[in-house]
Design an enzyme around this catalytic site. Structure first.
Site, PDB file in Angstrom:
ATOM      1  N   VAL A  65       0.855  -1.189   0.000  1.00 15.52           N
ATOM      2  CA  VAL A  65       0.000   0.000   0.000  1.00 15.52           C
ATOM      3  C   VAL A  65       0.891   1.239   0.000  1.00 15.52           C
ATOM      4  O   VAL A  65       1.826   1.339   0.786  1.00 15.52           O
ATOM      5  CB  VAL A  65      -0.927   0.018   1.247  1.00 15.52           C
ATOM      6  CG1 VAL A  65      -1.731   1.317   1.295  1.00 15.52           C
ATOM      7  CG2 VAL A  65      -1.868  -1.181   1.250  1.00 15.52           C
ATOM      8  N   GLY A 110       4.414   4.155   2.957  1.00 13.73           N
ATOM      9  CA  GLY A 110       3.991   2.894   2.345  1.00 13.73           C
ATOM     10  C   GLY A 110       4.113   1.772   3.353  1.00 13.73           C
ATOM     11  O   GLY A 110       4.683   1.965   4.431  1.00 13.73           O
ATOM     12  N   LYS A 111       3.584   0.640   3.048  1.00 15.04           N
ATOM     13  CA  LYS A 111       3.759  -0.535   3.904  1.00 15.04           C
ATOM     14  C   LYS A 111       3.372  -1.753   3.096  1.00 15.04           C
ATOM     15  O   LYS A 111       2.556  -1.661   2.174  1.00 15.04           O
ATOM     16  CB  LYS A 111       2.864  -0.440   5.133  1.00 15.04           C
ATOM     17  CG  LYS A 111       3.340  -1.271   6.304  1.00 15.04           C
ATOM     18  CD  LYS A 111       4.424  -0.562   7.089  1.00 15.04           C
ATOM     19  CE  LYS A 111       4.967  -1.403   8.219  1.00 15.04           C
ATOM     20  NZ  LYS A 111       5.860  -0.620   9.087  1.00 15.04           N
ATOM     21  N   GLY A 112       3.949  -2.901   3.453  1.00 13.53           N
ATOM     22  CA  GLY A 112       3.600  -4.124   2.750  1.00 13.53           C
ATOM     23  C   GLY A 112       3.491  -5.284   3.724  1.00 13.53           C
ATOM     24  O   GLY A 112       3.916  -5.174   4.878  1.00 13.53           O
TER      25      GLY A 112
END
Ligand code: NAD
Length: 421
Positions: A65, A110-112
């Site tokens: 994201v 962001g992050k995943g």
């Protein structure tokens, strides 16, 4: 893509939206600007078929994201955990946007994550999953686009595999695509201790503001992992008395102060702080209720809640963890006059040194440890002073002040860029 705005109560994304609204209200932000920066810019969901060691294929779900890239490339970790959900990744990416803006580094958020349990997987399975995940998110990552980093249950080896997979598709080594790499592959000195060191820097700033001495201050640390143990070690070095710490197996206490270097060795040897010679075992809630000056929640989300917040006696609560206080607990501590250093400020040392790593990679430089640490301290203390100024000026909590500072910076970038087309 249709974004589902309906989120169940008590989920971290709802918490992130609540924090945003509180700060946006104080700022008097118009609805059209709120709408532009509230939701993630991009959400990628990927399906990852992996050949397991037993010959069967399992399909894992992964996410990346990008919440906001108005101030720079998206930046944020990758989590491998059974409880990873889209809402969790969205919340964490939102916090990354504000975190990078609070410390004023030129990144968005962001992050995943991949929903999996790496504790039940072999190294080979984790490597194949990491490489397939990297390939699946490849179109949206890169040193100028989106730069992942380690998070829960991912580490420098996994970053090395991501970098290698990305580099193989480009045909040359691209170190700047991830941070938190091994030192021998472009990692930065000081990155491993950066979060705890940044937490310590903000505690020092808070103590100065409150005219409190760190010498002989009683400290309690919940969670003795990377962030918690480094913070405890640095406070111990500043002659504070770390009287209690905990990990997932339990909490330990010694009214005269625990010997932190020996405790770190004990944890390394036995896997837990429990059973440390000369300490008494207590419950996690008894630990939170101990008389102390500084409490450092450094474990997981929502560990301090309506059920235990009222018993807290600390003057300073330093959020080394992301989202350790529920909104109820936050309100209780605010009412009691506790000085809370909010997560997006307190634990921003990690992403700050990730930024230093990326800067070194992009310029082919290698900084000395002392340079990394002194630059980090400068960034943390400046951000603390800016947040404190807003708190005092607007008469709001440190959390709302930090969100105001961050949102203001993101709004400024959004307005200056205008709307394409
Ligand atoms: P870690 O895995 O190294 O440590 C977590 C610690 O919490 C472990 O000691 C674990 O035993 C303990 N723990 C787990 N459940 C617990 C429970 N119920 N009660 C008490 N202790 C418990 O992780 P970390 O990297 O230190 O991260 C800790 C927190 O800090 C997370 O919220 C993370 O998102 C946040 N954080 C970490 C970094 C970083 O660079 N490491 C950066 C920013 C934020």
């Amino acid at each position: 893509m249709e974004v589902n705005l309906e989120v169940p109560s008590c989920n971290p994304y709802q918490q992130a939206l609540q924090n945003f609204t509180a700060a946006a209200d104080v700022l008097g932000l118009e609805e059209d600007v709120r709408a532009q920066i509230r939701e993630p810019e991009r959400v990628l969901i990927v399906s990852l078929p992996i050949r397991m060691d037993n010959g069967h294929v399992r399909c894992f779900t992964g996410y990346r994201v990008q919440h906001n890239t108005s101030r720079g490339p998206a930046k944020g970790g990758i989590r491998f955990h059974p409880q990873v959900t889209l809402d969790e990744v969205k919340a964490l990416s939102t916090w990354m946007t504000w975190k990078c803006a609070v410390v004023n580094i030129p990144y968005g958020g962001g992050k995943g994550g991949v929903t999996c349990n790496p504790k039940d997987m072999s190294m080979g399975e984790i490597e194949r999953m990491t490489r397939r995940y990297t390939h699946a998110i490849l179109p949206i990552i890169g040193p100028g686009q989106d730069i992942p980093a380690p998070d829960v249950y991912t580490n420098s080896q996994i970053m090395a595999w991501i970098m290698d997979t990305y580099s193989m598709t480009r045909g040359y080594l691209v170190t700047g695509v991830v941070t938190g790499k091994p030192i021998g592959l472009g990692g930065s000195l000081g990155r491993n201790e950066a979060t705890g060191r940044g937490v310590f820097n903000t505690i020092e700033c808070a103590a100065t503001h409150l005219r409190m001495s760190l010498k002989e201050a009683k400290v309690v640390v919940q969670g003795f992992g990377n962030a918690g143990s480094v913070t405890a070690h640095l406070l111990d070095g500043a002659q504070s008395d770390v009287v209690a710490v905990s990990d997932s197996r339990g909490a330990i206490y010694n009214a005269d102060g625990l010997h932190i270097p020996k405790l770190m060795l004990h944890k390394e040897r036995t896997g837990s702080v429990v059973g440390f010679p000369g300490s008494e075992t207590i419950t996690q809630d008894e630990m939170l209720a101990l008389p102390c000056d500084i409490l450092v929640p450094a474990a997981l989300e929502n560990m301090v809640h309506a059920g235990n917040a009222a018993s807290i006696k600390a003057r300073i609560v330093a959020e080394a963890a992301n989202g350790p206080l529920t909104p109820d607990a936050d309100a209780i501590l605010e009412e009691k006059g506790v000085f809370v250093i909010p997560d997006i400020l307190c634990n921003a040392g990690g992403v700050t040194v990730s930024y230093f790593e990326w800067v070194q990679n992009e310029q082919h430089l290698m900084w000395e440890l002392q340079e990394v640490n002194s630059r980090l301290e400068k960034v943390m203390c400046k951000a603390f002073a800016e947040v404190l100024e807003i708190k005092l000026d607007r008469r709001v909590s440190m959390r709302t002040a930090a969100n105001i500072l961050a949102i203001r910076r993101v709004v400024e970038a959004t307005r200056l860029r205008g709307i394409y087309p």
